[in-house]
Design an enzyme around this catalytic site. Structure first.
Site, PDB file in Angstrom:
ATOM      1  CB  CYS A  98      -1.013   0.048   1.153  1.00  0.00           C
ATOM      2  SG  CYS A  98      -2.049  -1.268   1.187  1.00  0.00           S
ATOM      3  CG  HIS A 136      -3.460   3.463   1.682  1.00  0.00           C
ATOM      4  ND1 HIS A 136      -3.771   3.073   0.467  1.00  0.00           N
ATOM      5  CD2 HIS A 136      -3.286   2.259   2.712  1.00  0.00           C
ATOM      6  CE1 HIS A 136      -4.004   1.630   0.463  1.00  0.00           C
ATOM      7  NE2 HIS A 136      -3.770   1.239   1.777  1.00  0.00           N
ATOM      8  CG  ASN A 191      -6.498  -1.150   0.403  1.00  0.00           C
ATOM      9  OD1 ASN A 191      -5.941  -0.560  -0.324  1.00  0.00           O
ATOM     10  ND2 ASN A 191      -5.940  -1.611   1.596  1.00  0.00           N
TER      11      ASN A 191
HETATM   12  O1  UT7 Z   1      -3.894  -1.376   3.248  1.00  0.00           O
HETATM   13  C1  UT7 Z   1      -2.991  -2.149   4.116  1.00  0.00           C
HETATM   14  C2  UT7 Z   1      -3.527  -2.044   5.396  1.00  0.00           C
HETATM   15  N1  UT7 Z   1      -4.813  -2.514   5.790  1.00  0.00           N
HETATM   16  C3  UT7 Z   1      -5.423  -2.180   7.053  1.00  0.00           C
HETATM   17  O2  UT7 Z   1      -4.807  -0.948   7.359  1.00  0.00           O
HETATM   18  C4  UT7 Z   1      -6.548  -2.706   7.471  1.00  0.00           C
HETATM   19  C5  UT7 Z   1      -6.580  -2.567   9.002  1.00  0.00           C
HETATM   20  N2  UT7 Z   1      -7.558  -2.950   9.968  1.00  0.00           N
HETATM   21  C6  UT7 Z   1      -8.716  -2.834   9.599  1.00  0.00           C
HETATM   22  O3  UT7 Z   1      -9.250  -2.109   8.732  1.00  0.00           O
HETATM   23  C7  UT7 Z   1      -9.824  -3.438  10.540  1.00  0.00           C
HETATM   24  O4  UT7 Z   1      -8.931  -4.286  11.723  1.00  0.00           O
HETATM   25  C8  UT7 Z   1     -10.577  -4.617  10.054  1.00  0.00           C
HETATM   26  C9  UT7 Z   1     -11.717  -3.706   9.234  1.00  0.00           C
HETATM   27  C10 UT7 Z   1      -9.995  -5.526   9.225  1.00  0.00           C
HETATM   28  C11 UT7 Z   1     -11.616  -5.068  11.144  1.00  0.00           C
HETATM   29  O5  UT7 Z   1     -12.307  -4.155  11.967  1.00  0.00           O
HETATM   30  P1  UT7 Z   1     -12.257  -4.386  13.522  1.00  0.00           P
HETATM   31  O6  UT7 Z   1     -13.049  -3.259  14.023  1.00  0.00           O
HETATM   32  O7  UT7 Z   1     -10.761  -4.454  13.843  1.00  0.00           O
HETATM   33  O8  UT7 Z   1     -12.840  -5.764  13.672  1.00  0.00           O
HETATM   34  P2  UT7 Z   1     -12.343  -7.133  14.281  1.00  0.00           P
HETATM   35  O9  UT7 Z   1     -11.315  -7.795  13.661  1.00  0.00           O
HETATM   36  O10 UT7 Z   1     -12.048  -6.727  15.971  1.00  0.00           O
HETATM   37  O11 UT7 Z   1     -13.529  -8.054  14.219  1.00  0.00           O
HETATM   38  C12 UT7 Z   1     -14.796  -7.832  15.123  1.00  0.00           C
HETATM   39  C13 UT7 Z   1     -15.825  -8.796  14.699  1.00  0.00           C
HETATM   40  C14 UT7 Z   1     -15.218 -10.272  14.847  1.00  0.00           C
HETATM   41  O12 UT7 Z   1     -16.262 -11.115  15.335  1.00  0.00           O
HETATM   42  P3  UT7 Z   1     -16.143 -11.492  16.936  1.00  0.00           P
HETATM   43  O13 UT7 Z   1     -14.924 -12.415  17.029  1.00  0.00           O
HETATM   44  O14 UT7 Z   1     -16.251 -10.379  17.528  1.00  0.00           O
HETATM   45  O15 UT7 Z   1     -17.533 -12.576  16.892  1.00  0.00           O
HETATM   46  C15 UT7 Z   1     -14.994 -10.662  13.511  1.00  0.00           C
HETATM   47  O16 UT7 Z   1     -15.002 -11.904  13.059  1.00  0.00           O
HETATM   48  O17 UT7 Z   1     -16.437  -8.579  13.359  1.00  0.00           O
HETATM   49  C16 UT7 Z   1     -16.218  -9.871  12.621  1.00  0.00           C
HETATM   50  N3  UT7 Z   1     -15.743  -9.448  11.290  1.00  0.00           N
HETATM   51  C17 UT7 Z   1     -16.719  -9.415  10.534  1.00  0.00           C
HETATM   52  N4  UT7 Z   1     -18.300  -9.566  10.414  1.00  0.00           N
HETATM   53  C18 UT7 Z   1     -18.913  -9.362   9.213  1.00  0.00           C
HETATM   54  C19 UT7 Z   1     -14.608  -9.408  10.680  1.00  0.00           C
HETATM   55  N5  UT7 Z   1     -14.652  -9.426   9.382  1.00  0.00           N
HETATM   56  C20 UT7 Z   1     -16.199  -9.383   9.256  1.00  0.00           C
HETATM   57  C21 UT7 Z   1     -16.954  -9.141   7.993  1.00  0.00           C
HETATM   58  N6  UT7 Z   1     -18.373  -9.055   8.321  1.00  0.00           N
HETATM   59  N7  UT7 Z   1     -16.465  -8.743   6.793  1.00  0.00           N
END
Ligand code: UT7
Length: 352
Positions: free
Chosen positions: A129, A279, A309
């Protein structure tokens, strides 16, 4: 003083729009099924990422990331009034090259019709990225030192073929889209301290390398590609793996620091700069950077809502999107800050 400057800019996204409502019905061939294939929904994706849709290439096996780069480059060349033959260096930033080697830059060179025994220098860079800003820094250095005179910097990605269309891969799969952006850079003699490309800085922290990675193969192992079509868990090496929260926190921290350093080193303030182009990985990351780095919110440009992204393509794609919308004007001063896998990051300040 000799500076580098952006002579022209272009971008390209495929026509197919995949909305959050549609994505959960897609199978691994991108066919919309009657039953959901992934447990996700529009509300979660929009709330946690800001993404509403992304673009996918047609699934006919005919388009690679070098083609997306070609379409963006043709537009950038036209915008610059430069012919492909005048390009003496291509820098292609991508994490999704057409094949393992050679890299995309030579395929692009050939598709531009400038291959042959006098063919220009071709570099592929792998800073994910952050690739576009790393590429701009290389081009800037080449131009200022007189090594090359017309450098084509391209960021192009085809993500939609290497995502896991099941609940297992939903955290990564919903984030990414296909697209490309390009700039043509060249030299400019100027006495103005705020002309052309006036600042670039790049950094990296390899201790975060495995927090966002895609293996596909491990050359240390024999055989170096493991593939068992019946074993879905083993096949996870075919898909990106991410510790989302760790990447998120590091992105905010590194981008805020990078913005601060850019302003400190150039002695510029937000009164001087027209636009902040971060980004596009997550709207929440960008909102946090705007808040902690004290950037006027109205100067921040985002496009993640429309394209997701697109990794190395996000910066030129976002500038071009808002230029077409009439917001960004020729000559505006942009501060762009990126963060990506590696971890890698960087900032550049330049006139568009
Ligand atoms: O470009 C390169 C760099 N990339 C980034 O900068 C990405 C950085 N990270 C993020 O943007 C975020 O961490 C994510 C968008 C990937 C995830 O968001 P989050 O607020 O950190 O969520 P989380 O990983 O803590 O997940 C919360 C819940 C989990 O369920 P439980 O364990 O609480 O039951 C996940 O399994 O959301 C669940 N989850 C989803 N639910 C519905 C994860 N992905 C999804 C999804 N749809 N697509």
């Amino acid at each position: 003083m000799l500076r580098s400057t952006i002579l022209g800019l272009g971008s390209y996204v495929p026509d197919r729009v995949v909305t959050n409502d549609e994505i959960r019905f897609l199978n691994d061939q991108h066919v919309k099924c009657a039953e959901p294939q992934t447990e996700t929904n529009d509300e979660w994706i929009k709330k946690r990422t800001g993404i509403e849709a992304r673009r996918y290439v047609p699934n006919d096996g005919k388009i690679g990331s070098s083609d997306l780069g070609l379409y963006a480059s043709q537009r950038a060349l036209e915008d610059a009034g430069v012919t492909a033959k005048e390009i003496d260096c291509i820098i292609f930033a991508t994490l999704s090259p057409d094949i393992h080697f050679p890299g995309n830059a030579v395929f692009l060179q050939s598709k531009l019709g400038i291959d042959g025994e006098d063919g220009c220098a071709c570099f592929d860079i792998r800073q994910q990225c952050s690739g576009f800003i790393y590429g701009m820094q290389m081009a800037d250095s080449f131009i200022k030192t007189g090594v090359y005179k017309r450098v084509l910097v391209v960021g192009g990605e085809l993500h939609s073929h290497s995502l896991d269309y099941t609940t297992r891969g939903r955290d990564v799969m919903v984030l990414f889209g296909d697209g490309a952006g390009a700039v043509v850079m060249g030299p400019k003699e100027t006495d103005s301290p705020t002309d052309g490309v006036l600042y670039t800085h790049c950094g990296a922290d390899g201790s975060g390398a495995m927090d966002l990675h895609l293996k596909v193969f491990e050359i240390a192992k024999l055989p170096y590609v493991y593939y068992d079509a019946k074993n879905r868990d083993q096949n996870s090496i075919m898909y990106p793996q991410m510790d989302g929260k760790k990447v998120f926190l590091n992105a905010v921290r590194a981008m805020v620091a990078s913005v601060g350093r850019a302003l400190r080193e150039t002695q510029l303030t937000w009164k001087d700069i027209d636009w902040f182009v971060p980004h596009q990985a997550n709207l929440r990351i960008n909102e946090a950077v705007v808040q902690y780095a004290e950037i006027p919110p109205e100067k921040a440009l985002n496009t993640i809502q429309y394209y997701g992204n697109t990794t190395a393509a996000t910066v030129p794609l976002t500038i071009d999107h808002w230029r077409k919308a009439g917001k960004v004007k020729k000559g505006d001063l942009v501060l762009s800050t990126v963060f990506g896998a590696g971890f890698t990051w960087g900032s550049a300040i330049f006139r568009v």
